[in-house]
Scaffold this active site. Structure first.
Site, PDB file in Angstrom:
ATOM      1  N   ASP A   1      45.453  43.781  26.766  1.00 52.03           N
ATOM      2  CA  ASP A   1      45.535  44.045  28.378  1.00 52.03           C
ATOM      3  C   ASP A   1      46.969  43.943  28.605  1.00 52.03           C
ATOM      4  OD1 ASP A   1      42.794  44.298  27.800  1.00 52.03           O
ATOM      5  OD2 ASP A   1      42.808  43.632  30.135  1.00 52.03           O
TER       6      ASP A   1
ATOM      7  N   LYS B   1      43.875  51.289  32.556  1.00 48.65           N
ATOM      8  CA  LYS B   1      43.233  50.400  33.273  1.00 48.65           C
ATOM      9  C   LYS B   1      43.893  50.081  34.320  1.00 48.65           C
ATOM     10  CE  LYS B   1      43.033  45.206  33.316  1.00 48.65           C
ATOM     11  NZ  LYS B   1      43.125  44.035  32.577  1.00 48.65           N
TER      12      LYS B   1
ATOM     13  N   LYS C   1      39.061  51.520  31.748  1.00 46.14           N
ATOM     14  CA  LYS C   1      38.588  50.435  32.646  1.00 46.14           C
ATOM     15  C   LYS C   1      38.985  49.794  34.039  1.00 46.14           C
ATOM     16  CE  LYS C   1      39.291  44.853  31.683  1.00 46.14           C
ATOM     17  NZ  LYS C   1      40.281  43.615  31.512  1.00 46.14           N
TER      18      LYS C   1
END
Length: 223
Positions: free
Chosen positions: A98, A160, A188
């Site tokens: 991430d 994300k 996400k």
């Protein structure tokens, strides 16, 4: 059946889309062991940790769940070479990464640098899953759509929302991301999500993965 439909049919399935997270910079080994044990016990999708704890999480979970590490955390201001080197040091221990978008480049409308940064990391990540954080709570809807499109152009698998340090994520941010990307890129949602109802709201907006430090509480709220 849609993801929302599956969750409504069996709310306990929510664990399958939760990245159970502890990225506190002062997290202890005992706390990460507890996190991984909860991932194991509840069946969460992955454990998300800072790079220092990636090897420990890998040892604890083996192949029973994914391990994810954060890259360029929490502001994304590191240069692309530094982010690439960070990825390469972690690849043997993680399944997902991430990263944080270069927020400084984005703030300066240097869209080429934003895309190149994601491309550099994506190349290093290879076949593993790459999620890119745009820190949507700090952006307007047009900026969210623009950032999401740049991240997609760079080759990330997921856009994300947030690291969770600068305010909670809301549904409108996820909807703006969905408006800025195509169907091959996933979303996400993370930041302040602590109940099953909040997860459903994010899923309805387009999220397919949830990042939360409250994974156990979310699961318990389904019972």
């Amino acid at each position: 059946m849609s993801l929302e439909g599956s969750l409504l049919d069996d709310p306990s399935d929510v664990v399958s889309i939760i990245d159970h997270t502890n990225v506190d910079p002062t997290a202890t080994e005992a706390e990460i062991r507890e996190l991984c044990q909860e991932v194991d016990d509840y069946g969460f999708c992955s454990a998300v940790v800072v790079p220092y704890h990636a090897e420990l999480a890998d040892r604890m979970l083996d192949d029973r769940a994914n391990v994810a590490a954060v890259i360029g955390f929490p502001y994304g201001i590191q240069n692309s070479t530094a982010k690439r080197d960070e990825v390469e040091e972690l690849l043997e221990h993680v399944d997902e990464l991430d990263m944080v978008m270069n927020r400084t480049a984005f703030a300066n409308d240097d869209h080429e640098a934003v895309v190149e940064d994601v491309e550099t990391v994506a190349e290093a990540v290879g076949d593993k899953t790459l999620k890119c954080i745009i820190e949507s709570p700090t952006l307007s809807p047009p900026e969210i759509r623009r950032a999401a499109g740049l991240v997609e152009e760079g080759g990330a698998d997921f856009v994300k929302t947030a690291v969770g340090y600068e305010g909670p994520t809301d549904r409108a941010e996820v909807e703006a991301i969905a408006d800025g990307i195509g169907t091959d890129t996933e979303i996400k949602a993370s930041g302040g999500i602590a109940t099953f109802e909040a997860v459903l709201e994010m899923v309805r907006a387009g999220a397919t993965r949830i990042g939360a430090s409250s994974g156990v509480e979310i699961y318990e709220s389904t019972r």
